[in-house]
Design an enzyme around this catalytic site. Structure first.
Site, mmCIF file in Angstrom:
data_model
loop_
_atom_site.group_PDB
_atom_site.id
_atom_site.type_symbol
_atom_site.label_atom_id
_atom_site.label_comp_id
_atom_site.label_asym_id
_atom_site.label_seq_id
_atom_site.Cartn_x
_atom_site.Cartn_y
_atom_site.Cartn_z
ATOM 1 N NE ARG A 29 -3.857 1.867 2.629
ATOM 2 C CZ ARG A 29 -3.760 2.696 3.649
ATOM 3 N NH1 ARG A 29 -2.819 2.521 4.546
ATOM 4 N NH2 ARG A 29 -4.601 3.686 3.778
ATOM 5 N NE ARG B 72 2.220 5.003 10.518
ATOM 6 C CZ ARG B 72 2.985 6.005 10.174
ATOM 7 N NH1 ARG B 72 3.541 6.769 11.117
ATOM 8 N NH2 ARG B 72 3.218 6.294 8.899
ATOM 9 C CE LYS C 75 2.090 -5.790 5.667
ATOM 10 N NZ LYS C 75 2.209 -4.455 5.074
#
Length: 326
Positions: free
Chosen positions: A121, A323, A189
């Protein structure tokens, strides 16, 4: 000769001399030596024994289109128009965008062992070790324009999560495009999702859905990346990439067939159940602006609801980044 050709020979468990490899692949020993050096540069470890030759230090499963299709249920095979398996591409998304430009692309899927220009992204690069991720893109044509796509990337995240949960992974979803794995209390992640849309905002449009999923991760790559990352094999070491690819395609094709009619509302609750930051303080970054808010759930359009100074705000995608605060 490609890297995949060499890996197929070296992965049978036996040792092969440079001369034997050259004969099998129809190239010189010098060409074999250069390719072996490439394997080392790609973090694919080799065992070398003087007088016997080379073999892979660990098995490496290559993508196999026939094996993937054989694992697909009949309904999914019926919806799949074409499956491409490529060794190296700039980008699987770019590959399908070009297919759309030539009048194809709908219900087509592309997987690659490696990509040289993979993006996440907001244009960030996506690092992927050769032959140990799932780099997958699927193309789909929607008749209802951009409005029909609200929340699509979140629905893709739910499909990913459900597949991984069946293998025992503790998965969470980060708005709008990330899949996280909980490891020792840390959210790492695991996968990223990138949607690219072209066509008419009010009429037919074409979407390429790109997924980068870490299946196995070399230690050297973990050390180079500046955020906590994880791989499927961390919690499901027996996983095979081809079986996992088939499960993902089955889920994605089933979702896409119904999404334009049902919309994200059918997926909203499932996403909120896996919301990584629900009820927690998050930093919201929008251009030069940055502020702290409390994350709530996503609405039926896939917008993230946050509470800021007692007021509720709804965040759309685009250039907004959320975040979690440590």
């Amino acid at each position: 000769m490609t890297i995949g050709d060499l890996i197929r020979l070296l992965g049978d468990g036996d040792y092969h001399s440079g001369e034997q490899l050259g004969i099998r692949l129809g190239v010189s020993r010098t060409a074999i030596w250069k390719q072996l050096k490439k394997l080392e540069a790609l973090d694919i470890p080799l065992e070398a024994v003087k007088g016997r030759g080379y073999r892979l230090a660990r098995p490496l499963e290559l993508l196999d289109g026939q094996a993937i299709i054989a694992e697909l249920p009949r309904d999914s095979r019926r919806h799949l128009v074409r499956l491409f398996i490529e060794e190296t591409l700039p980008s699987t998304n770019q590959f399908l965008r070009e297919r759309f430009a030539h009048g194809a692309g709908h219900a087509e899927v592309c997987l690659a062992e490696n990509q040289s220009a993979g993006r996440g992204r907001r244009g960030r690069s996506w690092a992927s070790p050769w032959g140990r991720s799932l780099l997958l893109s699927i193309g789909w044509r929607f008749e209802g324009g951009a409005a029909a796509l609200e929340g699509l990337s979140l629905a893709v995240g739910v499909v990913l999560a459900r597949v991984l949960e069946r293998h025992g992974l503790a998965v969470a979803l980060k708005w709008p495009n990330d899949v996280l794995l909980e490891q020792d209390g840390t959210l790492c992640k695991l996968a990223g999702i990138l949607l690219e849309v072209s066509g008419d905002a009010q009429g037919p449009c074409e979407v390429v859905i790109g997924i980068g999923l870490n299946v196995f991760l070399p230690d050297a790559l973990r050390e180079r990346v500046d955020q906590p990352i994880a791989a499927v094999a961390d919690q499901a070491p027996g996983i095979t990439r081809n079986a996992l690819a088939a499960e993902l395609l089955d889920g994605l094709l089933g979702m896409l067939v119904d999404f334009e009619r049902e919309g994200f509302a059918a997926w909203q609750e499932a996403w909120n159940q896996r919301h990584a930051h629900a009820g927690r303080a998050v930093d919201v970054v929008h251009g030069q602006a940055r502020y702290t808010a409390i994350a709530e759930g996503v609405d039926s359009a896939g917008n993230l609801c946050v509470r800021r100074e007692g007021r509720e705000e709804r965040l759309a995608g685009g250039e907004i980044s959320v975040r979690g605060r440590s």
